[in-house]
Design a protein around this motif. Structure first.
Motif, PDB file in Angstrom:
ATOM      1  N   SER A  35      80.682 -42.567 -40.365  1.00 34.45           N
ATOM      2  CA  SER A  35      80.885 -43.874 -40.995  1.00 34.45           C
ATOM      3  C   SER A  35      79.570 -44.546 -41.371  1.00 34.45           C
ATOM      4  CB  SER A  35      81.688 -44.785 -40.067  1.00 34.45           C
ATOM      5  OG  SER A  35      81.022 -44.931 -38.822  1.00 34.45           O
ATOM      6  N   SER A  36      78.490 -44.173 -40.697  1.00 31.04           N
ATOM      7  CA  SER A  36      77.195 -44.793 -40.980  1.00 31.04           C
ATOM      8  C   SER A  36      76.341 -43.978 -41.951  1.00 31.04           C
ATOM      9  CB  SER A  36      76.417 -44.991 -39.671  1.00 31.04           C
ATOM     10  OG  SER A  36      76.163 -43.735 -39.047  1.00 31.04           O
ATOM     11  N   THR A  37      76.867 -42.850 -42.437  1.00 30.61           N
ATOM     12  CA  THR A  37      76.101 -41.949 -43.297  1.00 30.61           C
ATOM     13  C   THR A  37      76.282 -42.304 -44.763  1.00 30.61           C
ATOM     14  OG1 THR A  37      76.514 -40.165 -41.702  1.00 30.61           O
ATOM     15  CG2 THR A  37      75.693 -39.528 -43.861  1.00 30.61           C
ATOM     16  N   GLY A  47      85.859 -36.271 -59.225  1.00 31.05           N
ATOM     17  CA  GLY A  47      85.691 -37.303 -58.206  1.00 31.05           C
ATOM     18  C   GLY A  47      86.634 -37.232 -57.030  1.00 31.05           C
ATOM     19  N   ASP A  48      87.266 -36.082 -56.809  1.00 30.07           N
ATOM     20  CA  ASP A  48      88.248 -35.990 -55.720  1.00 30.07           C
ATOM     21  C   ASP A  48      87.592 -36.111 -54.349  1.00 30.07           C
ATOM     22  OD1 ASP A  48      90.637 -35.566 -57.313  1.00 30.07           O
ATOM     23  OD2 ASP A  48      89.746 -33.647 -57.847  1.00 30.07           O
ATOM     24  N   ASP A  49      86.423 -35.494 -54.153  1.00 26.44           N
ATOM     25  CA  ASP A  49      85.734 -35.635 -52.867  1.00 26.44           C
ATOM     26  C   ASP A  49      85.282 -37.073 -52.645  1.00 26.44           C
ATOM     27  OD1 ASP A  49      86.027 -33.113 -51.859  1.00 26.44           O
ATOM     28  OD2 ASP A  49      84.060 -32.386 -52.473  1.00 26.44           O
ATOM     29  N   VAL A  50      84.838 -37.724 -53.710  1.00 24.50           N
ATOM     30  CA  VAL A  50      84.404 -39.116 -53.593  1.00 24.50           C
ATOM     31  C   VAL A  50      85.573 -39.985 -53.146  1.00 24.50           C
ATOM     32  CG1 VAL A  50      83.522 -41.121 -54.841  1.00 24.50           C
ATOM     33  CG2 VAL A  50      82.575 -38.846 -55.287  1.00 24.50           C
ATOM     34  N   CYS A  54      85.890 -41.760 -49.482  1.00 26.22           N
ATOM     35  CA  CYS A  54      86.017 -43.221 -49.464  1.00 26.22           C
ATOM     36  C   CYS A  54      87.259 -43.647 -48.681  1.00 26.22           C
ATOM     37  CB  CYS A  54      86.087 -43.771 -50.886  1.00 26.22           C
ATOM     38  SG  CYS A  54      84.495 -43.847 -51.736  1.00 26.22           S
ATOM     39  N   GLU A  55      88.361 -42.946 -48.881  1.00 31.89           N
ATOM     40  CA  GLU A  55      89.588 -43.269 -48.154  1.00 31.89           C
ATOM     41  C   GLU A  55      89.434 -43.078 -46.655  1.00 31.89           C
ATOM     42  OE1 GLU A  55      92.570 -40.847 -49.943  1.00 31.89           O
ATOM     43  OE2 GLU A  55      92.621 -42.011 -51.817  1.00 31.89           O
ATOM     44  N   MET A  56      88.503 -42.200 -46.263  1.00 29.61           N
ATOM     45  CA  MET A  56      88.240 -41.979 -44.845  1.00 29.61           C
ATOM     46  C   MET A  56      87.233 -42.984 -44.284  1.00 29.61           C
ATOM     47  SD  MET A  56      88.032 -37.802 -44.978  1.00 29.61           S
ATOM     48  CE  MET A  56      87.771 -37.565 -43.214  1.00 29.61           C
ATOM     49  N   GLY A  57      86.759 -43.895 -45.124  1.00 26.64           N
ATOM     50  CA  GLY A  57      85.862 -44.942 -44.660  1.00 26.64           C
ATOM     51  C   GLY A  57      84.390 -44.608 -44.755  1.00 26.64           C
ATOM     52  N   PHE A  58      84.025 -43.567 -45.516  1.00 26.32           N
ATOM     53  CA  PHE A  58      82.626 -43.177 -45.634  1.00 26.32           C
ATOM     54  C   PHE A  58      81.961 -43.858 -46.830  1.00 26.32           C
ATOM     55  CE2 PHE A  58      84.472 -39.178 -43.678  1.00 26.32           C
ATOM     56  CZ  PHE A  58      84.060 -39.503 -42.399  1.00 26.32           C
ATOM     57  N   GLN A  59      80.633 -44.003 -46.743  1.00 26.85           N
ATOM     58  CA  GLN A  59      79.850 -44.607 -47.826  1.00 26.85           C
ATOM     59  C   GLN A  59      79.431 -43.493 -48.795  1.00 26.85           C
ATOM     60  OE1 GLN A  59      76.678 -47.282 -46.248  1.00 26.85           O
ATOM     61  NE2 GLN A  59      77.441 -46.644 -44.242  1.00 26.85           N
ATOM     62  N   VAL A  60      80.103 -43.389 -49.908  1.00 26.16           N
ATOM     63  CA  VAL A  60      79.866 -42.258 -50.803  1.00 26.16           C
ATOM     64  C   VAL A  60      79.819 -42.713 -52.252  1.00 26.16           C
ATOM     65  CG1 VAL A  60      82.352 -41.739 -50.855  1.00 26.16           C
ATOM     66  CG2 VAL A  60      80.720 -39.956 -51.485  1.00 26.16           C
ATOM     67  N   GLN A  61      78.911 -42.099 -52.998  1.00 29.17           N
ATOM     68  CA  GLN A  61      78.782 -42.325 -54.433  1.00 29.17           C
ATOM     69  C   GLN A  61      78.855 -40.973 -55.126  1.00 29.17           C
ATOM     70  OE1 GLN A  61      74.890 -42.720 -55.913  1.00 29.17           O
ATOM     71  NE2 GLN A  61      75.411 -43.962 -57.695  1.00 29.17           N
ATOM     72  N   GLY A  62      79.457 -40.950 -56.296  1.00 26.34           N
ATOM     73  CA  GLY A  62      79.503 -39.721 -57.072  1.00 26.34           C
ATOM     74  C   GLY A  62      78.735 -39.850 -58.369  1.00 26.34           C
ATOM     75  N   TRP A  63      78.122 -38.756 -58.769  1.00 26.55           N
ATOM     76  CA  TRP A  63      77.476 -38.715 -60.074  1.00 26.55           C
ATOM     77  C   TRP A  63      77.823 -37.398 -60.736  1.00 26.55           C
ATOM     78  CZ3 TRP A  63      74.149 -35.239 -62.335  1.00 26.55           C
ATOM     79  CH2 TRP A  63      73.650 -35.610 -63.604  1.00 26.55           C
ATOM     80  N   ASP A  64      78.164 -37.465 -62.020  1.00 28.93           N
ATOM     81  CA  ASP A  64      78.479 -36.255 -62.780  1.00 28.93           C
ATOM     82  C   ASP A  64      78.057 -36.494 -64.230  1.00 28.93           C
ATOM     83  OD1 ASP A  64      80.286 -33.595 -62.538  1.00 28.93           O
ATOM     84  OD2 ASP A  64      80.574 -34.521 -64.520  1.00 28.93           O
ATOM     85  N   PRO A  65      77.421 -35.523 -64.868  1.00 32.66           N
ATOM     86  CA  PRO A  65      76.942 -35.732 -66.243  1.00 32.66           C
ATOM     87  C   PRO A  65      78.071 -35.947 -67.244  1.00 32.66           C
ATOM     88  CG  PRO A  65      76.698 -33.426 -65.594  1.00 32.66           C
ATOM     89  CD  PRO A  65      77.069 -34.176 -64.365  1.00 32.66           C
ATOM     90  N   PHE A  66      79.297 -35.560 -66.902  1.00 35.06           N
ATOM     91  CA  PHE A  66      80.419 -35.702 -67.831  1.00 35.06           C
ATOM     92  C   PHE A  66      81.399 -36.788 -67.391  1.00 35.06           C
ATOM     93  CE2 PHE A  66      79.105 -31.185 -68.041  1.00 35.06           C
ATOM     94  CZ  PHE A  66      78.645 -31.160 -69.349  1.00 35.06           C
TER      95      PHE A  66
END
Length: 483
Positions: A35-37, A47-50, A54-66
């Protein structure tokens, strides 16, 4: 490499998923994402992993060129590079993508790709170092060893195969060694503490499990607070009066062997200085060895013993768990930690080299040559003769890896004498042993060459006029089949 002869549309390679990718799930299971990562999914596709993280409460950002090109990717503690390298047809760009992902990773880079054994699922023709698919996209399929070597070459550090096709690249030796410690050493469960008395009871329990007194830095915060008024010498006297000597001695033996296992695995993957070890390992070394040098010397000898066929075979024959055949030792997952220490090292080295698969029931260790196979029998506990679903193998001499799936086979291999794969005191062993004895009395093992697959086993059941109901052998209801 010359320019591609087609307009590659990499967006077509981004698939939709309803669950986390193998790499993201592995990082969560291994405790590398919490949760702190902060997490960056570099090349996040749809963006499925993102969304899942996020639904699991993690701090996550996604980037994709498309699919997510709007803002520049930011550095994060953990960077995921999931199924990106395999779709890049230009080797220079492929390397640049890996380099950029590594630059963004503050603590850990997690890299995953498709693997060579998936070639039958990729329709297309060979092009340069990959496959030009029927959808006019590109796939470079990696072997597990190639992927690990590639990430090591670009990052310049020793990497770890966390699972087949998933590689961890840690920024620091300390982080890498903490990962090993969590994988190798038995977890110590602390009793809950609400007052000084219960905190002391928890320390006594820890001392019996570990073979030594814990330091305040190892204790849960609340427990350490409850005991800060005691001098270490006072706590030591209390523990000495309370521990059961036999349990303390057993804990000491277990910790000594676990420390040797850790140090031997560490050497296999690149050993660091004493100060880079996790604190608990440092304290174990001080408690159970005369010096770090002596501990390393003993661990080195243990690793050298893996090269001795006769020593390995002797360890297999002396093992209290598992089934020894003319070529290998087979041990159920629940009993692996009960194998002799050199055999546990054998299995751990293979997992570092090629990654231990998520799903497996029985491990096979060859005693001539060095090869490990993880065998998946998904219904081991419920099927009296479980069917083999898949086999994942690594040859430690060549680092060649093979994967065989039996899911489409109409005549799968199956197991007999299930109790032999378990520890003698496993709670299920008596039930499995009774079934084996019943089958022996019925004559079902008279033709061992016939019963290793589904069809042959069914034919022998018919011949002997028997059928199975759970783990009970009964006479067949069809009297025409009875003997």
């Amino acid at each position: 490499m010359s320019s591609p002869l087609w307009d590659s549309d990499r967006r077509l390679t981004a698939i939709g998923r309803t669950r986390l990718s193998v790499a993201a799930r592995q990082a969560v299971v291994d405790g590398q994402i919490s949760s702190s990562t902060t997490v960056l999914d570099y090349g996040s596709g749809r963006g499925d992993d993102v969304r899942g993280l996020c639904e699991m409460g993690f701090q996550v950002q996604g980037w994709d060129p498309f699919y997510a090109p709007d803002q520049e990717p930011w550095p994060a503690e953990v960077v995921l590079l999931t199924y990106v390298l395999n779709v890049i047809e230009d080797p220079t760009e492929r390397r640049q993508s890996l380099t950029r992902a590594w630059e963004l990773a503050e603590r850990l880079l997690v890299v995953s790709t498709r693997l060579t054994w998936e070639r039958s699922k990729v329709r297309g023709q060979q092009y340069e170092d990959g496959v030009l698919t029927s959808r006019r996209t590109f796939q470079h399929l990696f072997s597990p060893a190639e992927l690990r070597s590639y990430v090591q070459e670009v990052s310049g550090i020793q990497c770890v195969s966390a699972a087949p096709g998933v590689v961890y690249a840690f920024r620091s030796d300390k982080a890498r060694l903490r990962y090993f410690a969590n994988k190798i050493l038995p977890r110590t469960a602390w009793l809950s503490s609400a007052d000084t008395g219960s905190a002391i009871a928890a320390v006594v329990e820890y001392a019996e499990q570990r073979g030594r007194l814990p330091w305040l830095e190892e204790m849960p915060t609340e427990m350490a607070r409850l005991l800060t008024h005691l001098q270490r010498s006072e706590l030591q006297k209390i523990v000495r009066r309370s521990v059961v000597p036999e349990r303390l001695e057993a804990g000491s033996r277990t910790s000594t062997l676990s420390t040797l296992l850790f140090l031997a695995v560490e050497l296999f993957n690149g050993r660091g200085p004493f100060g880079s070890l996790p604190l608990s390992i440092q304290l174990d070394v001080r408690a159970f060895f005369s010096s770090y040098k002596e501990a390393c010397r003993r661990a080195d000898r243990l690793l050298l013993k893996l090269r001795d066929d006769s020593y390995v075979l002797g360890a297999m024959r002396a093992s209290a768990v598992g089934k020894v055949t003319p070529s290998a030792l087979y041990v159920h997952r629940r009993a692996v930690d009960r194998m002799p220490i050199v055999l546990r090292l054998y299995e751990h080295c293979a997992s570092i080299a090629a990654g231990r698969p998520e799903l497996w029931s029985v491990v096979k260790l060859r005693h001539q040559g060095r090869a490990v196979s993880w065998l998946d029998y998904p219904n081991f506990d419920h099927d009296p003769h479980p069917r083999l679903n898949s086999s994942y193998s690594v040859d430690l001499t060549t680092l060649n890896v093979s994967y065989v799936s039996y899911t489409e086979s109409s005549n799968r291999p199956l197991l007999h004498r299930k109790h032999e794969f378990l520890a003698p005191d496993d709670p299920d062993a008596p039930k499995y042993r009774r079934l084996t004895q019943s089958e022996l009395r019925a004559g079902l093992y008279q033709n061992p060459h016939l019963i290793s697959s589904e069809d042959g086993w069914e034919a022998e059941l018919v011949r002997c006029g028997r059928e199975l109901r759970g783990h009970r052998l009964v006479r067949r209801k069809d009297l025409g089949q009875n003997r």
